[in-house]
Scaffold this motif. Structure first.
Motif: not given
Length: 235
Positions: A133, A129, A91, A140, A111-112
């Protein structure tokens, strides 16, 4: 390529207490995850960091001149790393808002690690998220720039620290995370994630510190370095 906007936020203070309130308020369960200071980079001090570590956030001096001086040396390493095929599961978002690097580093960290963190359903992070995605890093960045809810939350956190708030800073936050067996350096000012080779969830902290030590050596005249670890609490 995402173009920088004229919008500038007040930077986040590198204070785990401030950042924890920030992430907990946006949907990270307080009983699951927290940020902690890393007080030293030797093995003994790293052993004191709560495990497991989900991400490492690094704050370092970021001046244009120093970046120019280091670019020739780093470019060869970066180009070689960036040419490697990267996991599609990373991400990553670009950063277009000035001084938003602290928030971007947190987005990269959370996010990761969504497979390890059960975000509060319907919370800001849960919605953010899920919404972003399928976006690319530029999309983003544009979404974040227009996101008033995050801007307001960032503003509250930015004035919660001990230091006087100012938009005039020369430091940068980046995030290190392990995705699909690779250590990635995530910096919204870069065009894409940078891979630093094999890693694992159990060695993430040590692997990130190896890269951080090199960055510190490239800035021998500065002491303005802060390392924090996003750790999962023991259940």
């Amino acid at each position: 390529m995402a173009e920088p906007s004229k919008k500038r936020w007040i930077p986040l203070e590198a204070n785990p207490d401030v950042m924890n309130q920030f992430i907990w308020g946006l949907g990270v369960p307080e009983d699951q995850v927290e940020l902690n200071d890393v007080y030293g980079l030797d093995d003994e001090m790293l052993e004191m960091v709560p495990k497991p570590v989900l991400a490492v956030i690094f704050l370092y001096p970021y001046t244009f001149q120093k970046e120019l001086e280091k670019r020739v040396e780093q470019q060869q390493v970066s180009e070689a790393a960036e040419l490697k095929e990267q996991s599609k599961n990373v991400y990553f978002t670009k950063q277009t808002v000035g001084n938003a690097c602290g928030t971007v580093s947190i987005l990269h960290a959370i996010g990761n690690a969504t497979s390890e963190i059960k975000l509060v359903e319907g919370s800001y992070f849960d919605r953010f998220f899920k919404t972003t995605a399928s976006m690319d890093p530029t999309e983003r960045a544009a979404f974040l720039e227009k996101d008033g809810e995050m801007e307001d939350a960032h503003a509250v956190a930015a004035i919660a620290g001990d230091t006087e708030a100012s938009t005039d800073v020369d430091q940068n936050y980046i995030c290190f995370t392990c995705v699909d067996g690779e250590l990635y350096q995530l910096d919204g000012a870069k065009t894409r994630p940078i891979s630093h080779g094999p890693s694992s969830p159990s060695s993430l902290l040590q692997d990130a510190v190896k890269v951080i030590k090199v960055m510190i050596e490239n800035n021998p005249d500065s002491m303005n370095f802060i390392v924090m670890a996003l750790s999962k609490k023991a259940m």
